[in-house]
Motif scaffolding. Structure first.
Motif, PDB file in Angstrom:
ATOM      1  N   ARG A 117       0.935  -1.186   0.043  1.00 42.86           N
ATOM      2  CA  ARG A 117      -0.048   0.255   0.035  1.00 42.86           C
ATOM      3  C   ARG A 117       0.839   1.400  -0.083  1.00 42.86           C
ATOM      4  NH1 ARG A 117      -1.843   0.602   4.533  1.00 42.86           N
ATOM      5  NH2 ARG A 117      -1.382  -1.441   5.672  1.00 42.86           N
ATOM      6  N   ASN A 118       2.175   1.019   0.742  1.00 43.01           N
ATOM      7  CA  ASN A 118       2.893   2.413   0.769  1.00 43.01           C
ATOM      8  C   ASN A 118       4.052   2.297  -0.084  1.00 43.01           C
ATOM      9  OD1 ASN A 118       1.956   3.968   3.338  1.00 43.01           O
ATOM     10  ND2 ASN A 118       1.802   1.800   3.954  1.00 43.01           N
ATOM     11  N   GLY A 119       4.076   1.446  -1.198  1.00 44.95           N
ATOM     12  CA  GLY A 119       5.036   1.525  -2.244  1.00 44.95           C
ATOM     13  C   GLY A 119       6.420   1.487  -1.628  1.00 44.95           C
ATOM     14  N   ILE A 120       6.523   0.577  -0.703  1.00 44.75           N
ATOM     15  CA  ILE A 120       7.987   0.385  -0.055  1.00 44.75           C
ATOM     16  C   ILE A 120       8.615  -0.739  -0.594  1.00 44.75           C
ATOM     17  CG2 ILE A 120       9.203   0.100   2.020  1.00 44.75           C
ATOM     18  CD1 ILE A 120       6.568   1.265   3.651  1.00 44.75           C
ATOM     19  N   GLY A 121       9.583  -0.604  -1.736  1.00 49.31           N
ATOM     20  CA  GLY A 121      10.025  -1.790  -2.614  1.00 49.31           C
ATOM     21  C   GLY A 121      11.127  -2.752  -1.794  1.00 49.31           C
ATOM     22  N   ILE A 122      10.680  -3.404  -0.724  1.00 50.98           N
ATOM     23  CA  ILE A 122      11.696  -4.280  -0.281  1.00 50.98           C
ATOM     24  C   ILE A 122      11.594  -5.487  -0.911  1.00 50.98           C
ATOM     25  CG2 ILE A 122      11.331  -3.075   2.140  1.00 50.98           C
ATOM     26  CD1 ILE A 122       9.502  -5.270   3.117  1.00 50.98           C
ATOM     27  N   LEU A 131      -1.956 -10.341  -1.611  1.00 53.07           N
ATOM     28  CA  LEU A 131      -1.607  -9.147  -1.121  1.00 53.07           C
ATOM     29  C   LEU A 131      -1.414  -8.005  -1.947  1.00 53.07           C
ATOM     30  CD1 LEU A 131      -0.342 -10.248   2.453  1.00 53.07           C
ATOM     31  CD2 LEU A 131      -2.622  -9.387   2.150  1.00 53.07           C
ATOM     32  N   GLY A 132      -0.804  -8.225  -3.105  1.00 53.74           N
ATOM     33  CA  GLY A 132      -0.175  -7.394  -4.142  1.00 53.74           C
ATOM     34  C   GLY A 132       1.040  -7.212  -4.376  1.00 53.74           C
ATOM     35  N   ALA A 133       1.942  -8.234  -3.706  1.00 55.80           N
ATOM     36  CA  ALA A 133       3.631  -8.408  -3.809  1.00 55.80           C
ATOM     37  C   ALA A 133       3.858  -9.185  -5.375  1.00 55.80           C
ATOM     38  CB  ALA A 133       4.064  -8.599  -2.745  1.00 55.80           C
ATOM     39  N   LEU A 192      14.442  -7.813  -7.912  1.00 61.04           N
ATOM     40  CA  LEU A 192      15.153  -6.534  -8.009  1.00 61.04           C
ATOM     41  C   LEU A 192      14.307  -5.674  -8.902  1.00 61.04           C
ATOM     42  CD1 LEU A 192      18.889  -7.880  -8.170  1.00 61.04           C
ATOM     43  CD2 LEU A 192      17.817  -6.446  -6.367  1.00 61.04           C
ATOM     44  N   THR A 193      13.918  -6.052  -9.966  1.00 64.91           N
ATOM     45  CA  THR A 193      13.057  -5.192 -10.997  1.00 64.91           C
ATOM     46  C   THR A 193      12.201  -4.767 -10.440  1.00 64.91           C
ATOM     47  OG1 THR A 193      13.978  -6.213 -12.756  1.00 64.91           O
ATOM     48  CG2 THR A 193      12.119  -5.004 -13.029  1.00 64.91           C
ATOM     49  N   ALA A 194      11.050  -5.575  -9.713  1.00 61.63           N
ATOM     50  CA  ALA A 194       9.888  -5.050  -9.057  1.00 61.63           C
ATOM     51  C   ALA A 194      10.152  -4.076  -8.075  1.00 61.63           C
ATOM     52  CB  ALA A 194       9.321  -6.547  -8.378  1.00 61.63           C
ATOM     53  N   ALA A 195      11.151  -4.431  -7.081  1.00 64.27           N
ATOM     54  CA  ALA A 195      11.511  -3.718  -6.018  1.00 64.27           C
ATOM     55  C   ALA A 195      11.946  -2.284  -6.474  1.00 64.27           C
ATOM     56  CB  ALA A 195      12.419  -4.425  -4.917  1.00 64.27           C
ATOM     57  N   GLY A 196      12.644  -2.247  -7.404  1.00 57.35           N
ATOM     58  CA  GLY A 196      12.875  -0.913  -8.166  1.00 57.35           C
ATOM     59  C   GLY A 196      11.968   0.016  -8.614  1.00 57.35           C
ATOM     60  N   GLU A 197      10.850  -0.914  -8.753  1.00 57.67           N
ATOM     61  CA  GLU A 197       9.517   0.058  -9.352  1.00 57.67           C
ATOM     62  C   GLU A 197       8.651   0.346  -8.277  1.00 57.67           C
ATOM     63  OE1 GLU A 197       8.240  -2.782 -12.303  1.00 57.67           O
ATOM     64  OE2 GLU A 197       9.812  -2.176 -13.705  1.00 57.67           O
ATOM     65  N   GLY A 198       9.117   0.105  -6.874  1.00 56.29           N
ATOM     66  CA  GLY A 198       8.333   0.283  -5.662  1.00 56.29           C
ATOM     67  C   GLY A 198       7.278  -0.770  -5.149  1.00 56.29           C
ATOM     68  N   ARG A 199       7.537  -2.039  -6.053  1.00 56.99           N
ATOM     69  CA  ARG A 199       6.589  -3.015  -5.692  1.00 56.99           C
ATOM     70  C   ARG A 199       7.340  -4.107  -4.670  1.00 56.99           C
ATOM     71  NH1 ARG A 199       3.749  -7.349  -9.748  1.00 56.99           N
ATOM     72  NH2 ARG A 199       2.313  -8.349  -8.304  1.00 56.99           N
ATOM     73  N   PRO A 200       6.947  -4.363  -3.506  1.00 56.11           N
ATOM     74  CA  PRO A 200       7.375  -5.268  -2.822  1.00 56.11           C
ATOM     75  C   PRO A 200       7.529  -6.677  -3.225  1.00 56.11           C
ATOM     76  CG  PRO A 200       5.992  -4.102  -1.404  1.00 56.11           C
ATOM     77  CD  PRO A 200       5.659  -3.629  -2.860  1.00 56.11           C
ATOM     78  N   ALA A 201       8.609  -7.467  -3.056  1.00 59.84           N
ATOM     79  CA  ALA A 201       8.899  -8.794  -3.629  1.00 59.84           C
ATOM     80  C   ALA A 201       9.166  -9.640  -2.602  1.00 59.84           C
ATOM     81  CB  ALA A 201      10.125  -8.746  -4.504  1.00 59.84           C
TER      82      ALA A 201
END
Length: 546
Positions: A451-456, A496-498, A517-526
């Motif tokens: 929800r918060n776009g925290i790309g961890i 949950l959207g990850a 790494l690509t997903a997290a770099g776009e702000g999507r948790p992986a």
């Protein structure tokens, strides 16, 4: 200006960037109105961990704040604050409080009363005119001396009341102090008289931002350096004098130097005996440099005590060595430390190169080391086996490139902590490694990152059991299956959207990591769920191949 707006404005003036929070508390809306971002969690313990991870990553120079409801919100947040208190983390906790007319009436929950044993300082604010003065002192306490959580509970009627006149508030500057000069000279006398000194560095070095001084001091003495678990990354672990970080794990090279030491020089450490660290064997000359007199002679007999900020203390120690013309290295002891560390890595190499199915956890750690730049990465463990498997083998080259934690080891803390780290350092790759027990505690807060776009990136070691509890639950498991864990965590994360992937073959991990790494770099948790073996060996518990 209402009391709730007074608090929000003080936070804005103090540079607070976001509040981790869970409603209901009118402060959330007040902060949002003036541009302070709310990060709403799924449960209070994880929200505290987010604030905690933010404060750790920034060494308290940018402070994490958590806001929660009076009553049940304050009750649910208690374990998170206990974790922060055990690790001396500066964060500001802001629960609402019951109205002043309800104080002292059971069973009304008072955060002020109940948090007394797990906060550095706490206050109850009964009236609007006391809000700003109380917060002024709270921020001073957060920035001065030994770190720890600070709690300010404000009564609901004070939050709703109008402040007479204008708010007068300026940001607060903390204080530092240095050690006594005679104590410095006597400590240097003792360490120079030793034949095998070892430096034991804690997270006080990190909070003081004194890693450069620590490197200089160690090199001048040619003294090997180990760190506490919270202090991991205070000393660059690729340096020839590094002998690693302490935990339950006991790597051969670290234990060799600690056993052989005739003098142990603690810097920025409380010297607390703990199951989750390496305790100092008896018979050593003990020197302790800490910023709190509470730490001295607590668990060890200390012959020389230096009380002061770690950066100022190290500067004084270096100046004394320079005045005496001492500059030994790096020299023979650094060469010995490097040789012994390389022997450890060679011994464990078959684990790193394993093609076992289910996957060997050490193979995943080796693949991470191969792919990632550790200086551009922040990585943390969770409690239990993942902590012990990674801490001896992931080399942290720069301060806070690794978040070590755990005088109390609450399962699931790493997920919130790595979210806080990513909020603090958005350009870094932020990775949390956890087991199936830990994800079971906090897995729904993957949604918080989404929800918060925290790309961890979260890596889950799924072996279907609590591996570290195998011996402790042997009878219970044999008779009742008490040690089984289960789940398809990649499916949960996707729901949950990850971005998520389940990895069952060792060669599939690196391709999955690239996608993560690509997903997290776009702000999507992986989330990468790795189906791993049930083994739980680490240095000091079992041998490679067992």
């Amino acid at each position: 200006m209402k009391g709730v707006d007074v608090i929000a404005e003080v936070l804005r003036r103090e540079g607070v960037e976001f509040i981790a929070c869970y409603p209901h508390n009118d402060l959330i809306e007040a902060c949002a109105r003036i541009g302070i971002r709310p990060v709403v969690c799924r449960q209070e313990r994880v929200g505290i961990a987010i604030a905690d991870g933010f404060s750790r990553t920034t060494n308290g120079k940018r402070l994490g704040v958590f806001v929660m409801q009076h009553g049940p919100g304050a009750e649910n947040a208690f374990p998170g604050v206990a974790q922060a208190f055990a690790d001396n983390v500066p964060l500001l906790v802001l629960p609402a409080g019951e109205p002043t007319s309800r104080q002292g009436i059971k069973p009304v929950f008072s955060a002020y009363d109940n948090y007394g044993e797990i906060t550095k300082w706490r206050a109850f604010v009964p009236s609007v005119d006391r809000i700003a003065p109380t917060l002024r002192h709270a921020f001073y306490r957060l920035r001065t001396g030994k770190s720890g959580p600070v709690l300010v509970e404000t009564a609901l009627d004070a939050l709703a009341a109008e402040l007479d006149g204008e708010l007068r508030y300026e940001p607060v500057v903390g204080s530092r102090f240095g050690p006594d000069g005679l104590a410095v000279r006597e400590a240097i006398d003792a360490v120079l008289a030793a034949q095998q000194p070892v430096i034991y560095a804690g997270q006080g070095v990190l909070y003081a931002q004194a890693s450069d001084e620590l490197v200089r001091f160690a090199e001048m003495l040619d003294a090997p350096v180990l760190t506490t678990m919270p202090g991991k990354s205070a000393f660059p672990e690729q340096h020839p004098l590094s002998i690693g970080a302490s935990a339950i794990t006991k790597p051969d090279h670290m234990m060799h130097f600690l056993r052989e030491a005739d003098c142990v020089f603690g810097i920025g450490t409380s010297f607390t005996r703990t199951l989750y660290g390496t305790n100092v064997p008896s018979g050593k000359v003990m020197i302790q440099a800490t910023n709190s007199e509470e730490d001295i002679n607590k668990d060890y007999v200390v012959q020389h005590a230096l009380v002061g900020d770690a950066k100022l203390t190290l500067a004084a120690l270096i100046a004394e060595l320079e005045a005496r013309g001492v500059d030994r290295g790096p020299g023979p002891r650094a060469e010995d430390a490097t040789t012994r560390k390389n022997a450890l890595l060679d011994k464990w190499r078959p684990e790193f190169e394993s093609n076992e199915v289910p996957i060997n956890q050490y193979r995943i750690i080796a693949d991470l080391k191969q792919r990632l730049d550790p200086a551009a990465t922040i990585i943390t463990h969770d409690a239990g086996t993942p902590r012990e498997q990674i801490i001896s083998f992931w080399e942290a080259p720069t301060p806070r490139s690794y978040l070590g934690w755990g005088k109390t080891t609450q399962l699931g803390f790493g997920l919130g902590a790595i979210m806080g780290a990513k909020l603090a350092e958005p350009d870094k790759i932020c990775i949390n490694i956890m087991g199936d027990s830990a994800i079971g505690m906090v897995g729904m807060d993957i949604d918080t990152a989404v929800r918060n776009g925290i790309g961890i990136i979260t890596i889950i070691f799924n072996n279907g059991i609590m591996a570290i509890e195998s011996v402790a639950l042997s009878n219970a498991h044999e008779a009742y299956g008490a040690n089984f864990q289960g789940g398809h965590y990649a499916d949960l994360a996707e729901s949950l959207g990850a971005w998520s992937r389940r990895v069952e073959q060792p060669d599939a991990f690196l391709p999955a990591l690239e996608e993560a790494l690509t997903a997290a770099g776009e702000g999507r948790p992986a989330v990468i769920e790795c189906v791993v073996k049930a083994g739980y060996i680490w240095p000091g518990r079992g041998e490679p191949g067992s």
